[in-house]
Write a protein that holds these residues in place. Structure first.
Motif, PDB file in Angstrom:
ATOM      1  N   SER A  26     144.572  48.664 -54.361  1.00 46.72           N
ATOM      2  CA  SER A  26     145.727  49.441 -55.236  1.00 46.72           C
ATOM      3  C   SER A  26     145.206  49.741 -56.584  1.00 46.72           C
ATOM      4  CB  SER A  26     146.873  48.573 -55.327  1.00 46.72           C
ATOM      5  OG  SER A  26     147.604  48.261 -54.026  1.00 46.72           O
ATOM      6  N   GLY A  27     144.405  48.820 -57.062  1.00 52.23           N
ATOM      7  CA  GLY A  27     144.054  49.024 -58.515  1.00 52.23           C
ATOM      8  C   GLY A  27     142.992  50.352 -58.718  1.00 52.23           C
ATOM      9  N   ILE A  28     142.102  50.530 -57.566  1.00 51.92           N
ATOM     10  CA  ILE A  28     141.117  51.565 -57.675  1.00 51.92           C
ATOM     11  C   ILE A  28     141.430  52.696 -56.756  1.00 51.92           C
ATOM     12  CG2 ILE A  28     139.382  49.677 -58.121  1.00 51.92           C
ATOM     13  CD1 ILE A  28     138.467  49.786 -55.114  1.00 51.92           C
ATOM     14  N   ALA A  29     142.645  52.981 -56.258  1.00 51.86           N
ATOM     15  CA  ALA A  29     142.990  54.010 -55.284  1.00 51.86           C
ATOM     16  C   ALA A  29     143.239  55.330 -56.315  1.00 51.86           C
ATOM     17  CB  ALA A  29     144.273  53.817 -54.686  1.00 51.86           C
ATOM     18  N   TRP A  30     143.227  55.185 -57.679  1.00 48.73           N
ATOM     19  CA  TRP A  30     143.180  56.416 -58.528  1.00 48.73           C
ATOM     20  C   TRP A  30     141.759  56.932 -58.506  1.00 48.73           C
ATOM     21  CZ3 TRP A  30     140.496  56.272 -63.240  1.00 48.73           C
ATOM     22  CH2 TRP A  30     140.121  55.053 -63.406  1.00 48.73           C
ATOM     23  N   VAL A  31     140.762  56.200 -58.290  1.00 48.19           N
ATOM     24  CA  VAL A  31     139.411  56.592 -58.575  1.00 48.19           C
ATOM     25  C   VAL A  31     138.918  57.563 -57.733  1.00 48.19           C
ATOM     26  CG1 VAL A  31     137.093  55.873 -58.841  1.00 48.19           C
ATOM     27  CG2 VAL A  31     138.917  54.353 -59.560  1.00 48.19           C
ATOM     28  N   LEU A  32     139.308  57.756 -56.448  1.00 43.51           N
ATOM     29  CA  LEU A  32     138.787  58.553 -55.327  1.00 43.51           C
ATOM     30  C   LEU A  32     139.287  59.886 -55.706  1.00 43.51           C
ATOM     31  CD1 LEU A  32     139.280  56.523 -51.964  1.00 43.51           C
ATOM     32  CD2 LEU A  32     137.094  57.429 -53.114  1.00 43.51           C
ATOM     33  N   PRO A  33     140.722  59.998 -55.987  1.00 43.92           N
ATOM     34  CA  PRO A  33     141.133  61.638 -56.330  1.00 43.92           C
ATOM     35  C   PRO A  33     140.444  61.920 -57.576  1.00 43.92           C
ATOM     36  CG  PRO A  33     143.106  60.198 -55.648  1.00 43.92           C
ATOM     37  CD  PRO A  33     141.783  58.986 -55.744  1.00 43.92           C
ATOM     38  N   LEU A  34     140.062  61.049 -58.522  1.00 48.79           N
ATOM     39  CA  LEU A  34     139.401  61.706 -59.760  1.00 48.79           C
ATOM     40  C   LEU A  34     138.067  62.251 -59.184  1.00 48.79           C
ATOM     41  CD1 LEU A  34     139.341  62.062 -62.867  1.00 48.79           C
ATOM     42  CD2 LEU A  34     138.539  59.452 -62.980  1.00 48.79           C
ATOM     43  N   PHE A  35     137.323  61.322 -58.697  1.00 51.26           N
ATOM     44  CA  PHE A  35     136.071  61.660 -58.156  1.00 51.26           C
ATOM     45  C   PHE A  35     136.090  63.074 -57.319  1.00 51.26           C
ATOM     46  CE2 PHE A  35     132.803  61.646 -54.709  1.00 51.26           C
ATOM     47  CZ  PHE A  35     131.593  61.599 -55.560  1.00 51.26           C
ATOM     48  N   PHE A  36     136.875  63.134 -56.357  1.00 50.01           N
ATOM     49  CA  PHE A  36     136.793  64.651 -55.622  1.00 50.01           C
ATOM     50  C   PHE A  36     137.492  65.691 -56.466  1.00 50.01           C
ATOM     51  CE2 PHE A  36     136.301  61.525 -52.067  1.00 50.01           C
ATOM     52  CZ  PHE A  36     135.783  62.418 -51.166  1.00 50.01           C
ATOM     53  N   SER A  37     138.234  65.289 -57.397  1.00 49.27           N
ATOM     54  CA  SER A  37     138.633  66.579 -58.254  1.00 49.27           C
ATOM     55  C   SER A  37     137.510  67.140 -59.279  1.00 49.27           C
ATOM     56  CB  SER A  37     139.833  65.907 -59.102  1.00 49.27           C
ATOM     57  OG  SER A  37     141.109  65.606 -58.259  1.00 49.27           O
ATOM     58  N   ALA A  38     136.578  66.190 -59.598  1.00 47.50           N
ATOM     59  CA  ALA A  38     135.619  66.498 -60.223  1.00 47.50           C
ATOM     60  C   ALA A  38     134.530  67.344 -59.746  1.00 47.50           C
ATOM     61  CB  ALA A  38     134.829  65.310 -60.916  1.00 47.50           C
ATOM     62  N   ASN A  79     133.984  75.100 -58.969  1.00 47.30           N
ATOM     63  CA  ASN A  79     135.013  76.125 -58.956  1.00 47.30           C
ATOM     64  C   ASN A  79     135.103  76.527 -60.634  1.00 47.30           C
ATOM     65  OD1 ASN A  79     136.225  76.746 -56.123  1.00 47.30           O
ATOM     66  ND2 ASN A  79     136.302  74.650 -56.589  1.00 47.30           N
ATOM     67  N   PHE A  80     134.129  76.144 -61.257  1.00 47.59           N
ATOM     68  CA  PHE A  80     134.062  76.199 -62.737  1.00 47.59           C
ATOM     69  C   PHE A  80     134.311  77.443 -63.245  1.00 47.59           C
ATOM     70  CE2 PHE A  80     132.057  76.810 -66.756  1.00 47.59           C
ATOM     71  CZ  PHE A  80     132.772  75.991 -67.648  1.00 47.59           C
ATOM     72  N   GLY A  81     135.243  77.723 -64.082  1.00 50.42           N
ATOM     73  CA  GLY A  81     135.546  79.294 -64.428  1.00 50.42           C
ATOM     74  C   GLY A  81     136.618  79.699 -63.855  1.00 50.42           C
ATOM     75  N   LYS A  82     137.008  79.389 -62.729  1.00 50.93           N
ATOM     76  CA  LYS A  82     138.201  80.172 -61.736  1.00 50.93           C
ATOM     77  C   LYS A  82     139.519  80.065 -62.423  1.00 50.93           C
ATOM     78  CE  LYS A  82     139.776  80.217 -57.016  1.00 50.93           C
ATOM     79  NZ  LYS A  82     139.696  79.689 -55.794  1.00 50.93           N
ATOM     80  N   PHE A  97     144.843  69.655 -62.178  1.00 51.62           N
ATOM     81  CA  PHE A  97     144.189  71.189 -62.458  1.00 51.62           C
ATOM     82  C   PHE A  97     143.243  71.438 -61.218  1.00 51.62           C
ATOM     83  CE2 PHE A  97     140.515  72.688 -65.327  1.00 51.62           C
ATOM     84  CZ  PHE A  97     140.888  74.071 -65.079  1.00 51.62           C
ATOM     85  N   ALA A  98     142.731  70.505 -60.657  1.00 50.51           N
ATOM     86  CA  ALA A  98     141.708  70.887 -59.503  1.00 50.51           C
ATOM     87  C   ALA A  98     142.591  71.270 -58.338  1.00 50.51           C
ATOM     88  CB  ALA A  98     140.978  69.482 -59.142  1.00 50.51           C
ATOM     89  N   VAL A  99     143.547  70.807 -57.818  1.00 49.20           N
ATOM     90  CA  VAL A  99     144.244  71.353 -56.691  1.00 49.20           C
ATOM     91  C   VAL A  99     144.782  72.776 -57.069  1.00 49.20           C
ATOM     92  CG1 VAL A  99     146.415  70.955 -55.524  1.00 49.20           C
ATOM     93  CG2 VAL A  99     145.204  68.920 -56.097  1.00 49.20           C
ATOM     94  N   SER A 100     145.126  73.049 -58.243  1.00 50.42           N
ATOM     95  CA  SER A 100     145.617  74.350 -58.577  1.00 50.42           C
ATOM     96  C   SER A 100     144.508  75.534 -58.412  1.00 50.42           C
ATOM     97  CB  SER A 100     146.105  74.480 -60.110  1.00 50.42           C
ATOM     98  OG  SER A 100     144.989  74.355 -60.971  1.00 50.42           O
TER      99      SER A 100
END
Length: 397
Positions: free
Chosen positions: A41-53, A59-62, A105-108
């Motif tokens: 539960s404490g590290i579940a936030w890391v995966l979305p951050l990694f994939f978002s990066a 998609n840099f500049g999109k 931001f990444a999802v958008s």
């Protein structure tokens, strides 16, 4: 209009980032599993951050309609405070707070069309059912057929409240069946016996920004009040609220020694002297954790507003509050320009912020990225992405 089939097939594929966020949220809710010494539960936030990066780099500049500029003052303040801080865990806590913004931001910038919106609705509806099952299992209701005596699962209740925002907005926009999904999730804090959760979750329907008819809003409020009074006077809640096991609503005061605060009143009193010394700019990122850990066995004050005032001072707290209000207004403005499920998601995302701010008074919801923040900003991100796609369709037609 000529459609490029190869491009169209790419658009139809459901984005993996959204799946990662939803799966990570369910993983956080399940919890109890150790990986390399860390609770899942404490590290579940890391995966979305990694994939978002990865998505952002690819998609840099999109162009995106996500209002990054609104959040820049707050992000800058947090990073500056982090650079000046010497507190342990300051880096991790700061990243946890900012992760939902990166996810949103990444999802958008993803390609989200009508088919994706249908799929997203199916997935968060399924997620609600799975979530309810996990809560029943963790509270022991499925095995004992008895309600827990003590309050549990505060973080999980917050996830349920966020899902309630989706179904409340759907109901307000004409989907009558959505009220049953809302009620299914709204009962969770009653089962888990979380006091703030009961209040805030019930308000997810009454305070939805979606155009709920006045008679429905008033009717829901009266029903919730009647049900709330019945729950308050139950034996379970009386024992939760008062050391003596009985009391009235007027007895709910921190000055009443019989009123149970789960240690919050003592912890909050620790902050008064410090905040008076540095009222405007605070003691720096994550200073509050060291204060709480010094005098208690806990690590957080269970009040994010106090934590912000202690860590970031009045200046940082005001910036954060204004940023939330501006984000709400931005989402609501686009909701009025949108249709269908896009409109629903904008309303649900905007409606989640008042509830988020209420949870901040009694818990650490800002740090619960894996339970609340990542999914909250995914909802907004999908709305912004869908809005962008609909505009591009109009230009190409």
């Amino acid at each position: 209009m000529i459609v490029d089939r190869r491009k169209y097939s790419e658009v139809i594929e459901f984005p993996i980032l959204i799946r990662v966020v939803m799966i990570s949220t369910l993983i956080a809710v399940i919890g109890g599993v150790q990986i390399l010494g860390f609770n899942i539960s404490g590290i579940a936030w890391v995966l979305p951050l990694f994939f978002s990066a990865i998505v952002l780099l690819a998609n840099f500049g999109k162009q995106t309609y996500f209002p990054v500029y609104i959040w820049l003052p707050w992000v800058g303040y947090v990073l500056l405070s982090l650079l000046l801080s010497q507190e342990p865990n300051a880096l991790q806590r700061s990243f946890m707070m900012l992760t939902p913004l990166v996810v949103g931001f990444a999802v958008s910038i993803l390609l989200i069309n009508k088919d994706h919106l249908v799929k997203f609705e199916e997935q968060y509806t399924f997620m609600g059912v799975a979530f309810l099952f996990v809560v029943f299992l963790k509270t022991g209701v499925l095995l004992t057929l008895q309600l827990p005596v003590y309050g549990t699962l505060a973080a999980e209740v917050m996830t349920g409240t966020l899902l309630c925002c989706l179904f409340a907005a759907s109901y307000a926009l004409g989907n009558v069946k959505a009220i049953f999904n809302w009620a299914m999730l709204a009962i969770i804090p009653v089962i888990a016996l979380t006091r703030t959760g009961m209040v805030v979750t019930s308000l997810s329907l009454v305070l939805t920004f979606a155009p709920l008819k006045r008679w429905q809003r008033i009717g829901a409020f009266l029903i919730i009040i009647a049900f709330g009074l019945a729950v308050f006077n139950s034996d379970r809640m009386q024992k939760k609220m008062f050391f003596s096991g009985s009391g009235t609503i007027t007895d709910m005061s921190f000055s009443n020694p019989d009123f149970t605060t789960s240690g919050r009143s003592y912890i909050w009193s620790l902050f008064e002297e410090g905040m008076a010394k540095r009222p405007w700019f605070g003691f720096g990122a994550n200073a509050s954790e060291m204060l709480v850990a010094t005098y208690t066995k806990l690590r957080h004050p269970h009040n994010d507003w106090l934590r912000f005032l202690y860590d970031y001072g009045r200046v940082g707290t005001i910036i954060f509050a204004i940023t939330i209000l501006l984000q709400m207004r931005h989402a609501l403005n686009l909701a009025k320009q949108s249709y269908g499920r896009t409109r629903l998601l904008f309303y649900a995302g905007a409606s989640s912020f008042p509830l988020f701010m209420l949870f901040m008074f009694t818990d650490n919801i800002v740090l619960y990225a894996s339970f609340f923040g990542n999914l909250q900003f995914t909802i907004l991100g999908v709305a912004y992405a869908s809005y962008s796609y609909s505009l591009s369709e109009k230009r190409d037609s």
